[in-house]
Design an enzyme around this catalytic site. Structure first.
Site, PDB file in Angstrom:
ATOM      1  N   ARG A  70       0.849  -1.185   0.000  1.00  0.00           N
ATOM      2  CA  ARG A  70       0.000   0.000   0.000  1.00  0.00           C
ATOM      3  C   ARG A  70       0.891   1.244   0.000  1.00  0.00           C
ATOM      4  O   ARG A  70       1.954   1.252   0.611  1.00  0.00           O
ATOM      5  CB  ARG A  70      -0.873   0.037   1.260  1.00  0.00           C
ATOM      6  CG  ARG A  70      -1.989  -0.961   1.270  1.00  0.00           C
ATOM      7  CD  ARG A  70      -2.910  -0.735   2.447  1.00  0.00           C
ATOM      8  NE  ARG A  70      -2.279  -0.983   3.728  1.00  0.00           N
ATOM      9  CZ  ARG A  70      -1.856  -0.047   4.558  1.00  0.00           C
ATOM     10  NH1 ARG A  70      -1.996   1.234   4.258  1.00  0.00           N
ATOM     11  NH2 ARG A  70      -1.296  -0.355   5.708  1.00  0.00           N
ATOM     12  N   TYR A 211      -1.253  -3.475  -7.022  1.00  0.00           N
ATOM     13  CA  TYR A 211      -0.997  -4.327  -5.849  1.00  0.00           C
ATOM     14  C   TYR A 211      -2.036  -4.159  -4.737  1.00  0.00           C
ATOM     15  O   TYR A 211      -2.419  -3.042  -4.368  1.00  0.00           O
ATOM     16  CB  TYR A 211       0.391  -4.003  -5.261  1.00  0.00           C
ATOM     17  CG  TYR A 211       0.906  -5.108  -4.367  1.00  0.00           C
ATOM     18  CD1 TYR A 211       1.600  -6.189  -4.901  1.00  0.00           C
ATOM     19  CD2 TYR A 211       0.673  -5.097  -2.999  1.00  0.00           C
ATOM     20  CE1 TYR A 211       2.053  -7.223  -4.095  1.00  0.00           C
ATOM     21  CE2 TYR A 211       1.124  -6.125  -2.185  1.00  0.00           C
ATOM     22  CZ  TYR A 211       1.814  -7.185  -2.736  1.00  0.00           C
ATOM     23  OH  TYR A 211       2.260  -8.205  -1.940  1.00  0.00           O
ATOM     24  N   LYS A 220      -9.464  -2.196   1.703  1.00  0.00           N
ATOM     25  CA  LYS A 220      -9.165  -1.027   2.537  1.00  0.00           C
ATOM     26  C   LYS A 220      -9.937   0.211   2.059  1.00  0.00           C
ATOM     27  O   LYS A 220     -10.388   1.012   2.865  1.00  0.00           O
ATOM     28  CB  LYS A 220      -7.668  -0.748   2.535  1.00  0.00           C
ATOM     29  CG  LYS A 220      -6.804  -1.917   3.012  1.00  0.00           C
ATOM     30  CD  LYS A 220      -7.103  -2.299   4.437  1.00  0.00           C
ATOM     31  CE  LYS A 220      -6.151  -3.362   4.950  1.00  0.00           C
ATOM     32  NZ  LYS A 220      -6.440  -3.728   6.338  1.00  0.00           N
ATOM     33  N   HIS A 240     -11.082  -1.886  11.653  1.00  0.00           N
ATOM     34  CA  HIS A 240      -9.960  -2.724  11.227  1.00  0.00           C
ATOM     35  C   HIS A 240      -9.777  -3.817  12.292  1.00  0.00           C
ATOM     36  O   HIS A 240      -8.849  -3.754  13.095  1.00  0.00           O
ATOM     37  CB  HIS A 240      -8.724  -1.829  11.112  1.00  0.00           C
ATOM     38  CG  HIS A 240      -7.543  -2.467  10.484  1.00  0.00           C
ATOM     39  ND1 HIS A 240      -6.258  -2.002  10.651  1.00  0.00           N
ATOM     40  CD2 HIS A 240      -7.429  -3.540   9.661  1.00  0.00           C
ATOM     41  CE1 HIS A 240      -5.420  -2.741   9.974  1.00  0.00           C
ATOM     42  NE2 HIS A 240      -6.099  -3.685   9.372  1.00  0.00           N
ATOM     43  N   SER A 262      -1.014  -3.251  11.532  1.00  0.00           N
ATOM     44  CA  SER A 262      -0.384  -4.237  10.645  1.00  0.00           C
ATOM     45  C   SER A 262       0.863  -4.797  11.333  1.00  0.00           C
ATOM     46  O   SER A 262       1.514  -4.098  12.124  1.00  0.00           O
ATOM     47  CB  SER A 262       0.027  -3.562   9.333  1.00  0.00           C
ATOM     48  OG  SER A 262      -1.048  -2.798   8.833  1.00  0.00           O
ATOM     49  N   CYS A 264       1.118  -7.226  13.605  1.00  0.00           N
ATOM     50  CA  CYS A 264       0.970  -7.631  15.010  1.00  0.00           C
ATOM     51  C   CYS A 264       0.304  -8.994  15.135  1.00  0.00           C
ATOM     52  O   CYS A 264      -0.123  -9.389  16.222  1.00  0.00           O
ATOM     53  CB  CYS A 264       0.170  -6.593  15.791  1.00  0.00           C
ATOM     54  SG  CYS A 264       1.105  -5.100  16.129  1.00  0.00           S
ATOM     55  N   ASP A 287      -9.591  -9.348   9.263  1.00  0.00           N
ATOM     56  CA  ASP A 287      -9.081  -7.989   9.005  1.00  0.00           C
ATOM     57  C   ASP A 287     -10.103  -6.871   9.216  1.00  0.00           C
ATOM     58  O   ASP A 287      -9.725  -5.793   9.647  1.00  0.00           O
ATOM     59  CB  ASP A 287      -8.545  -7.924   7.562  1.00  0.00           C
ATOM     60  CG  ASP A 287      -7.649  -6.722   7.317  1.00  0.00           C
ATOM     61  OD1 ASP A 287      -6.862  -6.385   8.216  1.00  0.00           O
ATOM     62  OD2 ASP A 287      -7.736  -6.120   6.235  1.00  0.00           O
ATOM     63  N   ARG A 379       2.220 -12.065  -0.360  1.00  0.00           N
ATOM     64  CA  ARG A 379       0.846 -12.320   0.103  1.00  0.00           C
ATOM     65  C   ARG A 379       0.277 -13.623  -0.439  1.00  0.00           C
ATOM     66  O   ARG A 379       0.687 -14.103  -1.493  1.00  0.00           O
ATOM     67  CB  ARG A 379      -0.062 -11.180  -0.374  1.00  0.00           C
ATOM     68  CG  ARG A 379       0.278  -9.823   0.207  1.00  0.00           C
ATOM     69  CD  ARG A 379      -0.381  -9.615   1.535  1.00  0.00           C
ATOM     70  NE  ARG A 379       0.154  -8.481   2.270  1.00  0.00           N
ATOM     71  CZ  ARG A 379      -0.365  -8.037   3.394  1.00  0.00           C
ATOM     72  NH1 ARG A 379      -1.424  -8.620   3.926  1.00  0.00           N
ATOM     73  NH2 ARG A 379       0.177  -7.027   4.032  1.00  0.00           N
TER      74      ARG A 379
HETATM   75  O1  O2Y Z   1       0.151  -4.110   1.213  1.00  0.00           O
HETATM   76  C1  O2Y Z   1      -1.024  -4.298   0.909  1.00  0.00           C
HETATM   77  O2  O2Y Z   1      -1.500  -3.841  -0.137  1.00  0.00           O
HETATM   78  C2  O2Y Z   1      -1.902  -5.065   1.761  1.00  0.00           C
HETATM   79  S1  O2Y Z   1      -2.139  -4.337   3.308  1.00  0.00           S
HETATM   80  C3  O2Y Z   1      -3.146  -5.409   4.211  1.00  0.00           C
HETATM   81  C4  O2Y Z   1      -3.623  -6.559   3.627  1.00  0.00           C
HETATM   82  C5  O2Y Z   1      -4.434  -7.407   4.345  1.00  0.00           C
HETATM   83  C6  O2Y Z   1      -4.766  -7.067   5.615  1.00  0.00           C
HETATM   84  N1  O2Y Z   1      -4.312  -5.945   6.188  1.00  0.00           N
HETATM   85  C7  O2Y Z   1      -3.490  -5.126   5.538  1.00  0.00           C
HETATM   86  C8  O2Y Z   1      -3.037  -3.913   6.294  1.00  0.00           C
HETATM   87  O3  O2Y Z   1      -2.153  -3.176   5.883  1.00  0.00           O
HETATM   88  O4  O2Y Z   1      -3.611  -3.657   7.367  1.00  0.00           O
HETATM   89 MN    MN Z   2      -5.258  -4.954   7.838  1.00  0.00          MN
END
Ligand code: O2Y
Ligand code: MN
Length: 595
Positions: A70, A211, A220, A240, A262, A264, A287, A379
Site C-alpha cells: 500500500r 498491488y 481497505k 480494522h 499491521s 501484530c 481484518d 501475500r
Molecule cells: O500491502 C497491501 O496492499 C496489503 S495491506 C493489508 C492486507 C491485508 C490485511 N491488512 C493489511 C493492512 O495493511 O492492514
Molecule cells: Mn489490515
C-alpha cells in the site's frame, strides 16, 4: 456468459469510463468458476501466472519491484474542506484531484480490456452488506476480487434498474500503444500513483498500482475508508478488526473483535487454536468488521470480506497451522519464492530452507544469497471458506453479537500482557492512544513508536477527532450492552531481549481470563492503567513459564507510563478542537491515577 446491465447509473458510468480510458474491449464479470478459469488460462498464456505443481489450482505472480505494498503517502481523502479529512489523512481538494486524475485516466486503458466487476461486501443481500462495482483494466485484480469479495451477476440483479452502488475506478496506468508488448506487471511510476477517496459521494478512484490494498478496492478503500465515513453518518461501525468465536468447555460462546496495527499477528489470532483443554476458537474474519446495533440492543458484527489477503513470510505450521491448511489449493500467491519442485516458499516457513529457489524478482536464490527469497510483504489470497476453523455462522446475514473488544500493539516494554479498561470511555482512550513499535515489515525505521489509534490511522475516511467522538456516541447508545474493552501486548521482552510470553495458541489463556471477567468469575487489581489479573487468575496449566517472567510480564512502572504522557499529549494536540472533551478528561484522570 452474456451479462446485461439494467442499472441506469451503472450503464451511464461504464460508458463514461470507456470514453475516458479508451479500452480495446469491455467485459462484464459474472463471478463464475468458468470465468475465473478463463482469466487464469489467459494469465498463464501471457506468462503472468506461474502454475504451482504442488498446490492444485494455485498460481504465483511477481509484481514489479516498485509496486509491492500500500502507498500511504499517495492515498488521499478528498473532502470539500481539508478539516473534514483531518490531520491524519493526505488531502487534495476534490476539483483539483479529479482534474489531475482525469488527465491520467485519459486513454489509460488503451490496448487493454476493461473489466466491470460487480461485488458485494458481506453476504449478498444481507442488511449490513454494501454493493460495489470495480472497473479495472487488470485481470489480476479480477481473479483476486473473485476470492476476496462476492463477485456475482446476482449483485447486478439485486441492483435492479436504480439500486445504489459504490463506484470504484481502477487503472494500472500503463496504456499500450499499437503492437506494444505488455510488461509482466504493468503499473505507473510512484509519482503518478493516486489512491483517492471521495467520501462525500462514496466514490473511489485508484490509479497507477496493481498491488493489494491499492487495487483490490473492496478491501481497505471501500470496506474501511469509505465505509467508516458511511458508518459515522449512518450510526454503525466499520473497523480494522478480526472477529473470532471462542467457546468455553460448557459450550458458552463469546464473540471477540480485536484491532491491532499491521504486523501484530491479526491473522494468527483470528485462526488461533487454544492450548487450554476444552476451549474452542473459530474464525469469522481476519481484518475487517462491520458492526450495527441489532434489535436486541447489542453490537452485531459481520466480516464483509470473502477471503484472506495474508502476509506469507512468517506464516508456518508453528505460527498459524490453520492458515497453512487454508493454503493447500485454490490460492493466488504474490511475491513468494518458487521452489524447484514447483511450490512456493517464504522466510519463516516450516522445514529446511530450499537449497535453490527463484526469488520474488525472478532471480536464482540460494541460502547464501544476501537478499530474502520472498518479499517481506508477499501475500496469499485464499478463500475464507477453505479455513478449517471457519465458523459455521461466518456468513450469517445478521452477524454475531460482540462481547469483547481488544486493542493492542507491539511493545517490547512498558505495556503489560493484558489489562481491562475501567469503562467504555477509558476503553476509547486506550484505543485512541494505541501504539506499536515498527518492524522490518512496516515501512520506516525499525523500533520507532507509532501511535495508531484503533489501528485505523491509515484507514479512517474522515477526521479522526470525529471518529473518536463516534466511538463515544456508539458507547452511549449501547449502554450496559456495550462490549467490554481490553488491551493486550503479546510482545513484551525481558531485559535480555527474549519474549516473555509464548503467544500464539497460548494467547487463549488471556482470552479465557477476559471471558471470566465478563462472567464476573474473577476479580482484578485496580492500577493506574486499568484492571490487571490477580496472580493465579490467568490459567497457566501445562505452560512452562516462571513466576518471575509472569511478574515481569504484568509489571507496571509508573515512571515509564508518566514518560508516555508528553507523547500522548502531542498525539492528541494534532486534532485541535475536534478532540472530544471526553478524551481530554480521560487523559487528566490517567495523569491523576499515575500520581
Ligand atoms: O500491502 C497491501 O496492499 C496489503 S495491506 C493489508 C492486507 C491485508 C490485511 N491488512 C493489511 C493492512 O495493511 O492492514
Ligand atoms: Mn489490515
Amino acid at each position: 456468459m452474456n451479462v446485461t446491465v439494467k442499472n441506469e447509473k451503472l450503464n451511464k458510468w461504464i460508458k463514461e469510463v470507456a470514453e475516458l480510458c479508451r479500452p480495446d474491449s469491455i467485459y462484464i464479470c459474472n463471478g463464475s468458476r468458468e470465468e475465473y478459469n478463463f482469466m487464469i488460462d489467459n494469465l498463464l498464456k501471457s506468462g503472468l501466472a506461474i502454475p504451482l505443481r504442488k498446490r492444485p489450482n494455485s498460481f504465483l505472480f511477481r509484481s514489479d519491484p516498485s509496486d509491492v505494498a500500500r502507498v500511504e503517502d499517495h492515498t488521499y481523502i478528498s473532502t470539500t474542506s481539508k478539516d473534514e479529512a483531518g490531520p491524519t489523512n493526505n488531502w487534495i481538494e476534490p476539483g483539483e484531484l479529479k482534474k489531475t486524475m482525469l488527465d491520467l485516466y485519459k486513454g489509460s486503458m488503451k490496448g487493454r480490456t476493461m473489466y466491470v466487476i460487480p461485488f458485494s461486501m458481506g453476504p449478498i443481500g444481507s442488511p449490513i452488506s454494501k454493493i460495489g462495482i470495480e472497473i479495472s483494466d487488470s485481470p489480476y485484480v479480477v481473479i483476486n476480487m473473485h476470492i476476496m469479495t462476492r463477485v456475482s451477476s446476482r449483485v447486478l440483479d439485486l441492483l435492479g434498474t436504480n439500486g445504489e452502488f459504490i463506484p470504484c475506478l481502477h487503472s494500472v496506468g500503463a496504456p499500450l500503444a499499437e503492437g506494444q508488448k505488455d510488461t509482466k506487471w504493468p503499473c505507473a511510476p510512484i509519482e503518478k500513483k493516486y489512491i483517492s477517496h471521495f467520501p462525500e459521494e462514496n466514490l473511489i478512484w485508484s490509479y497507477g498500482s496493481g498491488y493489494g490494498g491499492n487495487a483490490l478496492l473492496g478491501k481497505k478503500c471501500l470496506a474501511l475508508r469509505i465505509a467508516s465515513a458511511m458508518a459515522k453518518r449512518e450510526g454503525w461501525m466499520a473497523e480494522h478488526m478480526l472477529i473470532l468465536r471462542l467457546t468455553n468447555p460448557a459450550g458458552k460462546q463469546y464473540h471477540i473483535a480485536a484491532a491491532f496495527p499491521s504486523a501484530c499477528g491479526k491473522t494468527n489470532l483470528a485462526m488461533m487454536q487454544p492450548s487450554i483443554p476444552g476451549w474452542k476458537c473459530e474464525c469469522i474474519g481476519d481484518d475487517i468488521a462491520w458492526m450495527k446495533i441489532g434489535p436486541d440492543g447489542r453490537l452485531h458484527a459481520i466480516n464483509p470480506e470473502n477471503g484472506f489477503f495474508g502476509v506469507a513470510p512468517g506464516t508456518s505450521y508453528s505460527t498459524n497451522p490453520m492458515a497453512m491448511d487454508t493454503l493447500k489449493e485454490n490460492v493466488i500467491f504474490t511475491n513468494c519464492a518458487l521452489t524447484d519442485d514447483g511450490d512456493v516458499w517464504w522466510e519463516g516457513m516450516d522445514g529446511e530452507e530450499p537449497s535453490h529457489a527463484i526469488d520474488w524478482k525472478g532471480r536464482d536464490w540460494t541460502p547464501e544469497s544476501t537478499e530474502d527469497a520472498a518479499h517481506a510483504n508477499a501475500r496469499f489470497t485464499a478463500p475464507a471458506s477453505q479455513c478449517p476453523v471457519i465458523c459455521k455462522d461466518w456468513e450469517k446475514p445478521e452477524g454475531v453479537p460482540i462481547d469483547i473488544f481488544i486493542f493492542g500493539g507491539r511493545r517490547t516494554g512498558v505495556v503489560p500482557l493484558v489489562y481491562e479498561t475501567y469503562n467504555w470511555d477509558h476503553g476509547v482512550f486506550s484505543g485512541a492512544t494505541a501504539a506499536s513499535e515498527t518492524t522490518a515489515a512496516n515501512i520506516g525505521a525499525v523500533g520507532n513508536l507509532r501511535r495508531d489509534p484503533f489501528a485505523m490511522k491509515p484507514f479512517c475516511g474522515y477526521n479522526m477527532g470525529d471518529y473518536f467522538r463516534h466511538w463515544f456516541n456508539m458507547g452511549d447508545r449501547l449502554g450496559s450492552k456495550a462490549p467490554r474493552i481490553f488491551y493486550v501486548n503479546w510482545f513484551r521482552k525481558s531485559s535480555d531481549g527474549k519474549f516473555l510470553w509464548p503467544g500464539f495458541s497460548d494467547n487463549s489463556r488471556v482470552l479465557k481470563w477476559m471471558c471470566e471477567r465478563v462472567e464476573g468469575k474473577v476479580g482484578a487489581q485496580k492500577t493506574p492503567i486499568g484492571l490487571l489479573p490477580d496472580e493465579g487468575d490467568i490459567d497457566l496449566s501445562g505452560l512452562d513459564i516462571s513466576r518471575e517472567n509472569m511478574r515481569e510480564l504484568m509489571s507496571i512502572d509508573t515512571n515509564e507510563w508518566k514518560a508516555e504522557i508528553p507523547d500522548i499529549e502531542n498525539h492528541f494536540s494534532v486534532f485541535g478542537n475536534r478532540l472530544p472533551e471526553r478524551l481530554k478528561k480521560q487523559l487528566q484522570e490517567f495523569i491523576q491515577r499515575l500520581g
